[in-house]
Design a protein around this motif. Sequence first.
Motif, PDB file in Angstrom:
ATOM      1  N   ASP A 229       0.827  -1.205   0.000  1.00 13.60           N
ATOM      2  CA  ASP A 229       0.000   0.000   0.000  1.00 13.60           C
ATOM      3  C   ASP A 229       0.864   1.259   0.000  1.00 13.60           C
ATOM      4  N   PRO A 239      -4.143   2.377  -3.743  1.00 13.52           N
ATOM      5  CA  PRO A 239      -3.803   0.986  -3.429  1.00 13.52           C
ATOM      6  C   PRO A 239      -4.880   0.012  -3.890  1.00 13.52           C
ATOM      7  N   PRO A 241      -5.740  -3.736  -3.278  1.00 13.82           N
ATOM      8  CA  PRO A 241      -5.408  -4.917  -2.474  1.00 13.82           C
ATOM      9  C   PRO A 241      -5.294  -6.217  -3.263  1.00 13.82           C
ATOM     10  N   PHE A 244      -1.782  -6.868  -4.379  1.00 16.94           N
ATOM     11  CA  PHE A 244      -0.707  -6.937  -3.387  1.00 16.94           C
ATOM     12  C   PHE A 244      -0.014  -8.304  -3.459  1.00 16.94           C
ATOM     13  N   THR A 248       0.410  -5.268   3.385  1.00 20.09           N
ATOM     14  CA  THR A 248       0.418  -3.847   3.713  1.00 20.09           C
ATOM     15  C   THR A 248       1.537  -3.523   4.691  1.00 20.09           C
TER      16      THR A 248
END
Length: 276
Positions: A229, A239, A241, A244, A248
């Motif tokens: 993030d 960001p 998620p 990812f 984070t």
Amino acid sequence: MRLRGVRASRNVEDRRRSGAKGAGIGGVGLLVVLAVGYFAGIDVTPLLQGAGTQSSAPRELSAQEEAAGSFAAQVLGTTEQVWSQVYPAQVGEDYTPPVMVLYSGVTQSPCGSASGATGPFYCPADRKAYLDTEFFSTLSQQLGASGDFAAAYVIAHEVAHHVQNELGILGQVDQARRQSSETQANALTVRLELQADCLSGVWARSVDGLLEPGDLEEALNAARRIGDDYLQKRAGKVPQPHTFTHGTSEQRSGWFARGYDSGRMADCDTFSAEQL
């Protein structure tokens, strides 16, 4: 981190004199968070420009490079001391340490080409951790994670991937990723990375006698600065998620702290955790 008198590891392969030299660190570009195969190193592509240039002529290392190499070898030595004790005690098997490859700019590995843009990574195919020592400057100057223990955390994180490989976790995650959607595969990689952060915390607890005031906060700050993030926000993005691959900032620092607080590998089971 107090490293005076600490044994330097002999499991270091220094390729920095081969003539390969990086093109230098540029400004912040577009964010591209890429995993290098399933071992997923720390990708700092948006913070670097150019993969480096190749030259056949050997070169001398600068004083800064010599110091960075000595530092990396000593930190690797602490990981060997820690895991040679912790791993047998908690797993019941002997620990075989990895080799760390130091390079400058570009190099090759069985997992593909490595450059300053990929960041430090672990290759399970040859059981080696790859590190361009210029990343220490990137970590401090570009990412804002200064301090020697922040740099030590990066090395400990890659060694933690080796511990995962010794446990058979990397292979299991790779197989699961191949059978998953992109979003699911990313989620598995996040759990892999957070477990490595937690195992890094186990290492940090075991070297507590070498820590100086502020060292622990340096590591926690480094973990926050390489959160997905944070990197996406730094690149001017909202960001996302589902993209990812490392977790984070809060998750990374939190799992590192969990490993540090408990010192137990069993407490690093991110794959069974309902909440990360």
